[in-house]
Scaffold this motif. Structure first.
Motif, mmCIF file in Angstrom:
data_model
loop_
_atom_site.group_PDB
_atom_site.id
_atom_site.type_symbol
_atom_site.label_atom_id
_atom_site.label_comp_id
_atom_site.label_asym_id
_atom_site.label_seq_id
_atom_site.Cartn_x
_atom_site.Cartn_y
_atom_site.Cartn_z
ATOM 1 N N LEU A 101 49.292 43.583 5.638
ATOM 2 C CA LEU A 101 47.962 43.753 5.052
ATOM 3 C C LEU A 101 47.663 42.761 3.936
ATOM 4 O O LEU A 101 46.509 42.625 3.520
ATOM 5 N N SER A 102 48.678 42.061 3.456
ATOM 6 C CA SER A 102 48.462 41.161 2.319
ATOM 7 C C SER A 102 48.484 39.685 2.690
ATOM 8 O O SER A 102 47.991 38.851 1.918
ATOM 9 N N CYS A 103 49.038 39.318 3.826
ATOM 10 C CA CYS A 103 49.164 37.901 4.172
ATOM 11 C C CYS A 103 47.846 37.336 4.695
ATOM 12 O O CYS A 103 46.921 38.077 5.052
ATOM 13 N N ALA A 104 47.779 36.018 4.760
ATOM 14 C CA ALA A 104 46.557 35.353 5.210
ATOM 15 C C ALA A 104 46.333 35.492 6.708
ATOM 16 O O ALA A 104 45.207 35.668 7.168
ATOM 17 N N GLU A 105 47.399 35.401 7.483
ATOM 18 C CA GLU A 105 47.289 35.420 8.944
ATOM 19 C C GLU A 105 48.378 36.303 9.546
ATOM 20 O O GLU A 105 49.507 36.323 9.063
ATOM 21 N N VAL A 106 48.017 37.002 10.603
ATOM 22 C CA VAL A 106 48.968 37.775 11.386
ATOM 23 C C VAL A 106 48.917 37.288 12.826
ATOM 24 O O VAL A 106 47.840 37.174 13.413
ATOM 25 N N LEU A 107 50.079 36.980 13.373
ATOM 26 C CA LEU A 107 50.197 36.577 14.769
ATOM 27 C C LEU A 107 51.137 37.541 15.480
ATOM 28 O O LEU A 107 52.181 37.897 14.942
ATOM 29 N N VAL A 108 50.771 37.954 16.670
ATOM 30 C CA VAL A 108 51.683 38.693 17.539
ATOM 31 C C VAL A 108 52.173 37.708 18.588
ATOM 32 O O VAL A 108 51.381 37.034 19.247
ATOM 33 N N VAL A 109 53.483 37.605 18.712
ATOM 34 C CA VAL A 109 54.089 36.687 19.674
ATOM 35 C C VAL A 109 54.601 37.497 20.854
ATOM 36 O O VAL A 109 55.283 38.512 20.663
ATOM 37 N N GLY A 110 54.268 37.064 22.053
ATOM 38 C CA GLY A 110 54.701 37.785 23.235
ATOM 39 C C GLY A 110 55.233 36.853 24.307
ATOM 40 O O GLY A 110 54.906 35.659 24.338
ATOM 41 N N LEU A 111 56.062 37.402 25.176
ATOM 42 C CA LEU A 111 56.525 36.703 26.364
ATOM 43 C C LEU A 111 55.548 36.981 27.496
ATOM 44 O O LEU A 111 55.030 38.095 27.625
ATOM 45 N N ILE A 112 55.316 35.992 28.329
ATOM 46 C CA ILE A 112 54.361 36.108 29.426
ATOM 47 C C ILE A 112 54.809 37.156 30.455
ATOM 48 O O ILE A 112 55.989 37.501 30.543
ATOM 49 N N ASP A 113 53.867 37.635 31.236
ATOM 50 C CA ASP A 113 54.195 38.486 32.364
ATOM 51 C C ASP A 113 54.627 37.613 33.549
ATOM 52 O O ASP A 113 54.552 36.387 33.493
ATOM 53 N N HIS A 114 55.110 38.231 34.583
ATOM 54 C CA HIS A 114 55.580 37.540 35.791
ATOM 55 C C HIS A 114 56.675 36.515 35.473
ATOM 56 O O HIS A 114 56.761 35.467 36.107
ATOM 57 N N ARG A 115 57.547 36.865 34.517
ATOM 58 C CA ARG A 115 58.609 35.935 34.142
ATOM 59 C C ARG A 115 59.684 35.822 35.224
ATOM 60 O O ARG A 115 60.435 34.856 35.244
ATOM 61 N N GLU A 116 59.721 36.809 36.112
ATOM 62 C CA GLU A 116 60.759 36.815 37.136
ATOM 63 C C GLU A 116 60.664 35.621 38.089
ATOM 64 O O GLU A 116 61.649 35.241 38.731
ATOM 65 N N LYS A 117 59.502 34.988 38.161
ATOM 66 C CA LYS A 117 59.368 33.849 39.077
ATOM 67 C C LYS A 117 60.016 32.586 38.522
ATOM 68 O O LYS A 117 60.202 31.612 39.255
ATOM 69 N N TYR A 118 60.357 32.602 37.244
ATOM 70 C CA TYR A 118 61.034 31.452 36.636
ATOM 71 C C TYR A 118 62.546 31.656 36.766
ATOM 72 O O TYR A 118 63.130 32.491 36.080
ATOM 73 N N ILE A 119 63.174 30.899 37.633
ATOM 74 C CA ILE A 119 64.593 31.082 37.935
ATOM 75 C C ILE A 119 65.467 30.009 37.289
ATOM 76 O O ILE A 119 66.609 30.270 36.912
ATOM 77 N N PHE A 120 64.913 28.814 37.121
ATOM 78 C CA PHE A 120 65.649 27.677 36.555
ATOM 79 C C PHE A 120 66.224 28.073 35.190
ATOM 80 O O PHE A 120 65.501 28.323 34.243
ATOM 81 N N GLY A 121 67.557 28.159 35.089
ATOM 82 C CA GLY A 121 68.216 28.496 33.832
ATOM 83 C C GLY A 121 68.250 29.971 33.512
ATOM 84 O O GLY A 121 68.815 30.373 32.487
ATOM 85 N N ARG A 122 67.666 30.803 34.403
ATOM 86 C CA ARG A 122 67.578 32.237 34.114
ATOM 87 C C ARG A 122 68.190 33.104 35.209
ATOM 88 O O ARG A 122 68.123 34.333 35.125
ATOM 89 N N ARG A 123 68.759 32.494 36.224
ATOM 90 C CA ARG A 123 69.266 33.291 37.346
ATOM 91 C C ARG A 123 70.309 34.298 36.883
ATOM 92 O O ARG A 123 70.284 35.462 37.282
ATOM 93 N N THR A 124 71.227 33.856 36.043
ATOM 94 C CA THR A 124 72.263 34.751 35.511
ATOM 95 C C THR A 124 72.017 35.117 34.051
ATOM 96 O O THR A 124 72.704 35.971 33.503
ATOM 97 N N MET A 125 71.052 34.449 33.419
ATOM 98 C CA MET A 125 70.763 34.692 31.998
ATOM 99 C C MET A 125 69.255 34.848 31.798
ATOM 100 O O MET A 125 68.585 33.995 31.218
ATOM 101 N N PRO A 126 68.689 35.956 32.288
ATOM 102 C CA PRO A 126 67.229 36.128 32.231
ATOM 103 C C PRO A 126 66.657 36.173 30.817
ATOM 104 O O PRO A 126 65.481 35.881 30.617
ATOM 105 N N LYS A 127 67.492 36.497 29.831
ATOM 106 C CA LYS A 127 66.990 36.588 28.458
ATOM 107 C C LYS A 127 66.801 35.223 27.798
ATOM 108 O O LYS A 127 66.436 35.141 26.625
ATOM 109 N N MET A 128 67.024 34.152 28.559
ATOM 110 C CA MET A 128 66.754 32.823 28.010
ATOM 111 C C MET A 128 65.275 32.623 27.701
ATOM 112 O O MET A 128 64.914 31.730 26.936
ATOM 113 N N ASP A 129 64.408 33.443 28.282
ATOM 114 C CA ASP A 129 62.993 33.369 27.901
ATOM 115 C C ASP A 129 62.811 33.795 26.442
ATOM 116 O O ASP A 129 62.060 33.165 25.685
ATOM 117 N N LEU A 130 63.541 34.830 26.034
ATOM 118 C CA LEU A 130 63.504 35.279 24.642
ATOM 119 C C LEU A 130 64.103 34.224 23.721
ATOM 120 O O LEU A 130 63.577 33.954 22.633
#
Length: 220
Positions: A101-130
């Protein structure tokens, strides 16, 4: 001579921003300068991402009623967290955990939906998006610190509730509420160290060689 090396002054500035970055909780309401927020978001967007998926999205909260609703939800989670901490409950409740309530700006950061279609680098480590989005937030943190602006990462929220408040699509995942704004001063050390909540571990405690818990010869 390394032709790819920055100048000594530039190197010192990079390390200074890293060393003096702080997770801020105390803000002034003074607005950011024109173009600052855009620069910070651009810095975030320059972050590396697995498979170049660029999973981050930034929602700028300009509606005062929504900002209040987000803060009220964070307060509810703060109380729930205190209950879960049991013996440290009272100690935790004395900490300031957000400046929504006191800061100048508030941003909410989110991960996109449909992340499952991104496999490169995430096949065994899906949390690489985070991990990728965390790099983006760190970029913003360092850029803000370099310009003398504070940033605080708030993680006390229920993702489902925050998703609904911000009308995010099903399958997306909010990961951070960022408070951005001018400050009277930056903490001389991380606030949780100053409040004796915990302290930074020695390098020898976190750096191993060849196998876990095998002492590294690197000095502190």
């Amino acid at each position: 001579m390394n032709p790819n090396k920055f100048s000594d002054e530039e190197i010192a500035s990079v390390y200074k921003a890293i060393r003096e970055r702080r997770d801020m909780r105390h803000f002034l309401s003074t607005p950011l300068e024109e173009g600052q927020l855009e620069r910070f978001i651009r810095a975030a967007h320059m972050a590396p991402s697995v498979g170049l998926m660029q999973p981050w999205r930034f929602i700028r909260i300009t509606d005062s009623a929504l900002r209040i609703a987000i803060q009220q939800h964070v307060e509810e989670e703060r109380i729930a967290t205190a209950d879960a901490l049991e013996q440290r409950s009272n100690e935790f409740m004395r900490l300031k955990v957000e400046g929504i309530l006191s800061c100048a700006e508030v941003l909410v950061v989110g991960l996109i939906d449909h992340r499952e279609k991104y496999i490169f680098g995430r096949r065994t480590m899906p949390k690489m998006d985070l991990a990728s989005a965390s790099c983006a937030i760190q970029n913003m943190w360092l850029a803000a610190r370099a310009e003398g602006v504070g940033l605080g990462w708030v993680s006390l929220f229920n993702p489902e509730t925050l998703r609904e408040l911000c009308q995010m699509p099903s399958g997306s995942q909010p990961i951070a509420i960022l408070c951005l704004g001018h400050v009277n001063e930056f903490y001389p050390a991380p606030m949780l160290e100053l409040e004796a909540w915990d302290k930074r571990k020695a390098i020898s405690d976190i750096c191993f060689e060849n196998s876990w818990n095998t002492q590294s010869p690197h000095p502190d």
